[in-house]
Write an enzyme that holds these catalytic residues in place. Structure first.
Site, PDB file in Angstrom:
ATOM      1  N   LYS A   1     117.439 -24.701  67.410  1.00  0.00           N
ATOM      2  CA  LYS A   1     118.568 -23.821  67.064  1.00  0.00           C
ATOM      3  C   LYS A   1     119.254 -24.300  65.773  1.00  0.00           C
ATOM      4  CE  LYS A   1     122.152 -21.053  67.417  1.00  0.00           C
ATOM      5  NZ  LYS A   1     122.250 -19.624  67.460  1.00  0.00           N
TER       6      LYS A   1
ATOM      7  N   THR B   1     125.336 -23.296  71.972  1.00  0.00           N
ATOM      8  CA  THR B   1     124.775 -24.139  70.906  1.00  0.00           C
ATOM      9  C   THR B   1     125.586 -25.425  70.871  1.00  0.00           C
ATOM     10  OG1 THR B   1     124.179 -22.180  69.637  1.00  0.00           O
ATOM     11  CG2 THR B   1     124.212 -24.288  68.450  1.00  0.00           C
TER      12      THR B   1
ATOM     13  N   LYS C   1     131.084 -24.698  63.386  1.00  0.00           N
ATOM     14  CA  LYS C   1     130.776 -25.675  64.444  1.00  0.00           C
ATOM     15  C   LYS C   1     129.282 -26.017  64.409  1.00  0.00           C
ATOM     16  CE  LYS C   1     129.612 -23.996  68.239  1.00  0.00           C
ATOM     17  NZ  LYS C   1     128.402 -23.628  68.958  1.00  0.00           N
TER      18      LYS C   1
HETATM   19  P1  NAP Z   1     133.222 -16.790  72.572  1.00  0.00           P
HETATM   20  O1  NAP Z   1     133.266 -15.308  72.564  1.00  0.00           O
HETATM   21  O2  NAP Z   1     134.312 -17.559  71.904  1.00  0.00           O
HETATM   22  O3  NAP Z   1     133.149 -17.255  74.113  1.00  0.00           O
HETATM   23  C1  NAP Z   1     133.261 -18.586  74.490  1.00  0.00           C
HETATM   24  C2  NAP Z   1     133.287 -18.664  76.003  1.00  0.00           C
HETATM   25  O4  NAP Z   1     133.331 -20.048  76.391  1.00  0.00           O
HETATM   26  C3  NAP Z   1     134.523 -18.003  76.636  1.00  0.00           C
HETATM   27  O5  NAP Z   1     134.119 -17.422  77.855  1.00  0.00           O
HETATM   28  C4  NAP Z   1     135.446 -19.210  76.873  1.00  0.00           C
HETATM   29  O6  NAP Z   1     136.369 -19.016  77.917  1.00  0.00           O
HETATM   30  C5  NAP Z   1     134.430 -20.262  77.275  1.00  0.00           C
HETATM   31  N1  NAP Z   1     134.906 -21.635  77.086  1.00  0.00           N
HETATM   32  C6  NAP Z   1     135.078 -22.286  75.901  1.00  0.00           C
HETATM   33  N2  NAP Z   1     135.489 -23.544  76.120  1.00  0.00           N
HETATM   34  C7  NAP Z   1     135.570 -23.693  77.455  1.00  0.00           C
HETATM   35  C8  NAP Z   1     135.938 -24.782  78.305  1.00  0.00           C
HETATM   36  N3  NAP Z   1     136.299 -25.968  77.788  1.00  0.00           N
HETATM   37  N4  NAP Z   1     135.908 -24.576  79.633  1.00  0.00           N
HETATM   38  C9  NAP Z   1     135.555 -23.385  80.153  1.00  0.00           C
HETATM   39  N5  NAP Z   1     135.190 -22.322  79.420  1.00  0.00           N
HETATM   40  C10 NAP Z   1     135.200 -22.476  78.087  1.00  0.00           C
HETATM   41  O7  NAP Z   1     131.870 -17.340  71.941  1.00  0.00           O
HETATM   42  P2  NAP Z   1     130.413 -16.665  71.914  1.00  0.00           P
HETATM   43  O8  NAP Z   1     130.234 -15.948  70.630  1.00  0.00           O
HETATM   44  O9  NAP Z   1     130.146 -15.977  73.203  1.00  0.00           O
HETATM   45  O10 NAP Z   1     129.500 -17.992  71.780  1.00  0.00           O
HETATM   46  C11 NAP Z   1     129.133 -18.778  72.896  1.00  0.00           C
HETATM   47  C12 NAP Z   1     128.068 -19.763  72.448  1.00  0.00           C
HETATM   48  O11 NAP Z   1     126.923 -19.050  71.962  1.00  0.00           O
HETATM   49  C13 NAP Z   1     128.505 -20.703  71.309  1.00  0.00           C
HETATM   50  O12 NAP Z   1     127.961 -21.975  71.488  1.00  0.00           O
HETATM   51  C14 NAP Z   1     127.925 -20.016  70.077  1.00  0.00           C
HETATM   52  O13 NAP Z   1     127.722 -20.933  69.027  1.00  0.00           O
HETATM   53  C15 NAP Z   1     126.626 -19.467  70.635  1.00  0.00           C
HETATM   54  N6  NAP Z   1     126.066 -18.308  69.930  1.00  0.00           N
HETATM   55  C16 NAP Z   1     126.859 -17.263  69.564  1.00  0.00           C
HETATM   56  C17 NAP Z   1     126.281 -16.175  68.899  1.00  0.00           C
HETATM   57  C18 NAP Z   1     127.096 -14.982  68.460  1.00  0.00           C
HETATM   58  O14 NAP Z   1     126.573 -14.167  67.678  1.00  0.00           O
HETATM   59  N7  NAP Z   1     128.318 -14.806  68.919  1.00  0.00           N
HETATM   60  C19 NAP Z   1     124.906 -16.150  68.631  1.00  0.00           C
HETATM   61  C20 NAP Z   1     124.131 -17.218  69.043  1.00  0.00           C
HETATM   62  C21 NAP Z   1     124.724 -18.283  69.701  1.00  0.00           C
HETATM   63  P3  NAP Z   1     137.745 -18.192  77.659  1.00  0.00           P
HETATM   64  O15 NAP Z   1     137.393 -16.758  77.868  1.00  0.00           O
HETATM   65  O16 NAP Z   1     138.707 -18.716  78.661  1.00  0.00           O
HETATM   66  O17 NAP Z   1     138.176 -18.495  76.236  1.00  0.00           O
END
Ligand code: NAP
Length: 299
Positions: free
Chosen positions: A175, A100, A243
């Site tokens: 979104k 997102t 965010k």
């Molecule tokens: P998360 O568990 O914090 O995972 C984030 C991922 O992004 C990790 O693999 C992290 O790597 C990687 N990352 C972040 N910054 C980076 C960078 N600068 N370079 C390379 N890799 C990077 O978050 P998530 O919950 O999976 O969410 C991911 C996305 O989906 C977000 O945009 C969130 O808003 C969206 N989303 C989440 C949900 C939910 O329920 N969780 C639902 C809908 C949408 P590392 O492992 O090295 O930290």
């Protein structure tokens, strides 16, 4: 391009990315994966995925690349940074960003990719970590329709409600609409549970009663039972919700659209971030209302 015969790049194996990548592998897609923290690649490596050393390495090995990272600057870094995707991308490649991020930055990145004969599809998701695990995500898609159509089998592997919403950035805009609804509903659920607790109501019976009527919602039916049990593990972390609300507020300001309900929810989430609770799930919003009312909504 027949996407079923292509190697698929996948970058970002967090709470969402790992189960989404797992579902693609279950459906027979061959993956080239990269995660900044390499240890998170182990499970997929054991299942046969190729592990790349950096995003450029992914783009060398795959013409369809999915990104699932945190925020706009992270997607910019993956594409434009050192050892980024743009260094090695092959003509006719498609980058599908499922994070997102800002609709405006999405359009800018799409233009960069177009200049190399490539496409960016914005395909953010809703449905939480549970939807990612079950492969039942809602996917909101923007970008060139022909590129989207080629990628449908990938979306079908990760989601159920797959909607093409229009030009580049429209998936992200949709979104943000989703996030206005999600944050406002979570805010109402938190307020309602604290009201019920202070009134001496049986919280489980209250949730059962109102959850079967017009007040039913995903947040009430899935998150309220966790709140009353004191389960604040994420699903969706407060810091990520905040965010997304920042993206909503920025976009609304640019259009002069008032969003008082979303702004209130954002202020309440801010009070939890300032207490260091950003890694808890969004259901922990109830704690902000509990502090104000001096009561805990637990069974
Ligand atoms: P998360 O568990 O914090 O995972 C984030 C991922 O992004 C990790 O693999 C992290 O790597 C990687 N990352 C972040 N910054 C980076 C960078 N600068 N370079 C390379 N890799 C990077 O978050 P998530 O919950 O999976 O969410 C991911 C996305 O989906 C977000 O945009 C969130 O808003 C969206 N989303 C989440 C949900 C939910 O329920 N969780 C639902 C809908 C949408 P590392 O492992 O090295 O930290």
């Amino acid at each position: 391009m027949d996407v079923k015969k292509e190697k698929i790049g996948f970058i970002g194996l967090g709470i969402m990315g790992l189960p989404m990548a797992r579902n693609l592998m279950k459906d027979g897609f061959e993956l080239v994966v990269y995660n900044r923290t390499r240890s998170k690649c182990t499970e997929l490596e054991e299942k046969g995925a190729i592990i790349a050393n950096n995003p450029a390495d992914v783009a060398t090995n795959a013409k369809v690349i999915i990104t699932m990272v945190t925020d706009s600057p992270d997607v910019q870094e993956l594409l434009l940074g050192e050892e980024g995707i743009m260094e090695t991308i092959q003509k006719d490649s498609i980058v599908i960003d499922m994070s997102t991020i800002s609709p405006k930055i999405t359009k800018e990145l799409n233009a960069e990719l177009n200049s190399k004969g490539c496409y960016m599809i914005d395909a953010p998701v809703s449905g939480g970590s549970w939807g990612a695990i079950e492969g039942t995500l809602s996917i909101m898609i923007g970008g060139a329709k022909s590129a989207y159509e080629r990628c449908v089998p990938l979306f079908e592997s990760m989601g159920k409600n797959i909607i093409y919403t229009g030009e580049s950035g429209m998936g992200q805009t949709t979104k943000l609409v989703n996030q206005i609804l999600v944050a406002g509903t979570m805010n109402a659920v938190a307020e309602a549970l604290v009201f019920a607790a202070k009134s001496g109501a049986d919280l489980e019976k209250t949730i059962d009663a109102v959850g079967g009527g017009a007040a039913a919602s995903w947040q009430l039916n899935n998150l309220a039972p966790r709140i009353v049990k004191g389960d604040f593990d994420p699903g969706f972390m407060i810091k990520l919700q905040q965010k997304d609300l920042r993206l909503v507020i920025e976009t609304a300001q640019a259009m002069n659209v008032p969003i008082p309900g979303t702004s209130l929810a954002s202020q309440m989430f801010a009070s939890l971030l300032s207490k260091g609770l950003g890694d808890e799930g969004t259901q922990a919003l109830v704690k902000a209302y509990e502090t104000l009312a001096g009561v805990e909504a637990r069974t």
